[in-house]
Design a protein around this motif. Structure first.
Motif, PDB file in Angstrom:
ATOM      1  N   ILE A 156       0.862  -1.197   0.000  1.00  0.00           N
ATOM      2  CA  ILE A 156       0.000   0.000   0.000  1.00  0.00           C
ATOM      3  C   ILE A 156       0.896   1.245   0.000  1.00  0.00           C
ATOM      4  CG2 ILE A 156      -1.807   1.247   1.230  1.00  0.00           C
ATOM      5  CD1 ILE A 156      -2.757  -1.349   2.421  1.00  0.00           C
ATOM      6  N   GLU A 157       0.555   2.197  -0.859  1.00  0.00           N
ATOM      7  CA  GLU A 157       1.323   3.450  -0.890  1.00  0.00           C
ATOM      8  C   GLU A 157       0.427   4.587  -0.410  1.00  0.00           C
ATOM      9  OE1 GLU A 157       3.601   4.337  -4.490  1.00  0.00           O
ATOM     10  OE2 GLU A 157       3.058   6.449  -4.202  1.00  0.00           O
ATOM     11  N   ILE A 158       0.968   5.379   0.490  1.00  0.00           N
ATOM     12  CA  ILE A 158       0.192   6.484   1.052  1.00  0.00           C
ATOM     13  C   ILE A 158       0.983   7.770   0.860  1.00  0.00           C
ATOM     14  CG2 ILE A 158      -0.893   7.393   3.166  1.00  0.00           C
ATOM     15  CD1 ILE A 158      -0.077   4.084   3.845  1.00  0.00           C
ATOM     16  N   GLN A 159       0.407   8.713   0.142  1.00  0.00           N
ATOM     17  CA  GLN A 159       1.034  10.040   0.036  1.00  0.00           C
ATOM     18  C   GLN A 159       0.378  10.909   1.098  1.00  0.00           C
ATOM     19  OE1 GLN A 159       1.268  11.708  -3.847  1.00  0.00           O
ATOM     20  NE2 GLN A 159       1.624   9.726  -4.810  1.00  0.00           N
ATOM     21  N   GLY A 160       1.170  11.344   2.067  1.00  0.00           N
ATOM     22  CA  GLY A 160       0.615  12.093   3.197  1.00  0.00           C
ATOM     23  C   GLY A 160       0.014  13.418   2.752  1.00  0.00           C
ATOM     24  N   VAL A 161      -1.046  13.824   3.430  1.00  0.00           N
ATOM     25  CA  VAL A 161      -1.659  15.140   3.187  1.00  0.00           C
ATOM     26  C   VAL A 161      -1.658  15.892   4.522  1.00  0.00           C
ATOM     27  CG1 VAL A 161      -3.133  14.301   1.300  1.00  0.00           C
ATOM     28  CG2 VAL A 161      -4.001  14.252   3.644  1.00  0.00           C
TER      29      VAL A 161
END
Ligand code: UD1
Length: 434
Positions: free
Chosen positions: A217-222
């Motif tokens: 899983i890839e998560i681009q932080g916001v």
């Protein structure tokens, strides 16, 4: 005393709808701690565990309101609260799901260690290691996890332990990484449908998560998440339990409002045992009137047979003459149901992580005690099949995870009577502020 009286030996016939998924509701409710703005959840089941999460969130400064029986509105109104009360956490291990959101959004989370449980040793080392990789400082102080961070930062994290991926560990890290600076890569992550639901909910709130339903899983932080309206997925464990009730009573049961593809391993097990299985877009029918045969099964992480169905399947195997076996590699100590099922006249014994079963066509009613949630459900199933009057004591365990279970079984023709108080009461606010 809370108990269920069952007059067994009647085949179940009819249709029944499943409720929203408990194991999606709990982490998604906890994830609302991350969100600025109101969240509305639909299809929230009224269960003991959901009531515990409601109370825990209220204690952490969230205002909750139930506009209808199965919807819930949540709004963070006091973000200064960062310490989860032991009196609530000790009731339910999934309380640990508030840790990631607290440290990510409020900079600090203090959560009592969940401790052991009836399924055996359940460590949370993978949750903690992941949070440390994201830059949190963690210390354990007299049984409390104290996690602090200014702003988490993205990292590569491998989440798989010796028993496979961790479900609530993946939930905690999905939440925490959503508000971290930069990109997080989770490998060996859980792919359970409830984790997919959590990730989709977070995306609806503005998170950027890709790879849901896979082990990477890839998560681009916001920097911020906003409110959203979300409908929870159906409870596949409840669906499986109701289908197994059809099988064990040798009836015909249709389970509506479910996702058949999420039940693939369970449907395969039903077919192996000789049941007729028919699926539609959102329903499954099981026909248990055909000759049934024993079988060997192994519970495993998704898409394998869920460990949360292992005790109920064991009850069905106990009602089929011949030798069966069921292994559980996820919780190799999950045997609370074995001694109690023996009271019905079948012969079950434990060998390592496997239950060996010598089943009988003639289960006989017995007084039994539910030792935990799914073991309790397995005893109810055995009671439905056994001739005579069964009493399942401590049925409060079953209320933790099944909404109106006795009512649903009665609608299918079971003779069941609930005595004592239900464990689902919690009083939400009359309305959200603002
Ligand atoms: C969740 C489910 C529970 C289900 C279980 C397995 C919720 C609220 N609960 O529990 O119903 O039975 O998944 O499908 O969704 N482990 C470690 N280190 C860790 C964490 C886990 O070694 O840090 C081990 C556990 O001891 C166990 C295995 O990994 O043997 C799986 O546990 P995990 O997936 O974490 O279970 P939960 O998330 O607690």
């Amino acid at each position: 005393m809370d108990r269920l009286l069952i007059e067994g030996g009647r085949p179940l016939f009819g249709r029944v709808a499943v409720s929203g998924a408990k194991n999606a509701a709990l982490p998604i409710m906890a994830a609302t701690l991350l969100v600025d703005g109101p969240v509305r959840l639909e299809r929230v089941p009224q269960l003991g565990d959901v009531a515990t999460m409601e109370a825990l969130l209220a204690q952490l400064g969230v205002t909750l309101h139930r506009p209808t029986d199965d919807s819930l509105e949540l709004l963070n109104t006091d973000t200064s609260r960062r310490r989860a009360a032991y009196r609530l956490v000790r009731r339910m291990r999934a309380s640990v799901c508030v840790l990631g959101p607290l440290v990510a959004r409020r900079g600090r989370g203090v959560v009592p260690l969940p401790g052991g449980c009836r399924l055996g040793d359940r460590p949370i080392d993978l949750h903690l290691r992941g949070l440390v990789a994201l830059g949190a400082e963690i210390r354990i102080d007299r049984g409390l996890i104290v996690a602090t961070a200014r702003r988490l930062r993205g990292a590569r994290i491998h989440l798989e332990g010796p028993r496979g991926p961790t479900v609530t560990g993946t939930a905690n890290l999905l939440c925490a990484a959503s508000l971290a600076r930069g990109v997080t890569l989770l490998s060996g992550a859980a792919s359970e449908p409830e984790i997919v639901d959590l990730g989709r909910f977070l995306n609806a709130c503005g998170a950027r998560i890709a790879g849901l339903g896979t082990r990477e899983i890839e998560i681009q932080g916001v920097s911020q998440l906003g409110g959203a309206c979300w409908q929870l997925i159906p409870d596949r464990i409840e669906a499986a339990t109701l289908l197994l009730a059809g099988l064990i009573t040798r009836g015909v049961v249709t389970v509506d409002r479910c996702v058949p593809s999420d039940l693939a391993a369970v449907l395969e097990a039903l077919a192996t045992l000789g049941a007729g299985v028919r699926t539609g877009p959102d329903f499954v029918t099981v026909d248990g009137r055909f000759a049934q045969r024993p079988g060997s099964f192994a519970a495993a992480p998704h898409p394998g047979l869920p460990t949360d169905v292992q005790p109920q399947l064991a009850a069905c195997l106990a009602a089929i003459p011949g030798r069966s076996a069921i292994q559980d590699t996820v919780f190799p100590e999950r045997f609370g149901h074995v001694a109690e099922l023996n009271r019905f006249g079948a012969q079950l014994c434990r060998r390592g992580d496997t239950t060996l079963i010598e089943g009988t066509h003639a289960l006989e009613a017995a007084p039994v005690v539910a030792p935990d949630l799914r073991a309790g459900a397995s005893l109810v199933l055995a009671g439905l099949a056994a001739r005579g009057a069964t009493v399942v004591h401590k049925v409060l365990h079953v209320d933790r995870g099944y909404e109106r279970f006795a009512e649903k079984l009665a609608a299918l023709g079971a003779s069941v009577e609930r005595r004592g108080q239900m464990a689902t009461a919690w009083s939400p606010s009359p309305r959200l502020p603002g």
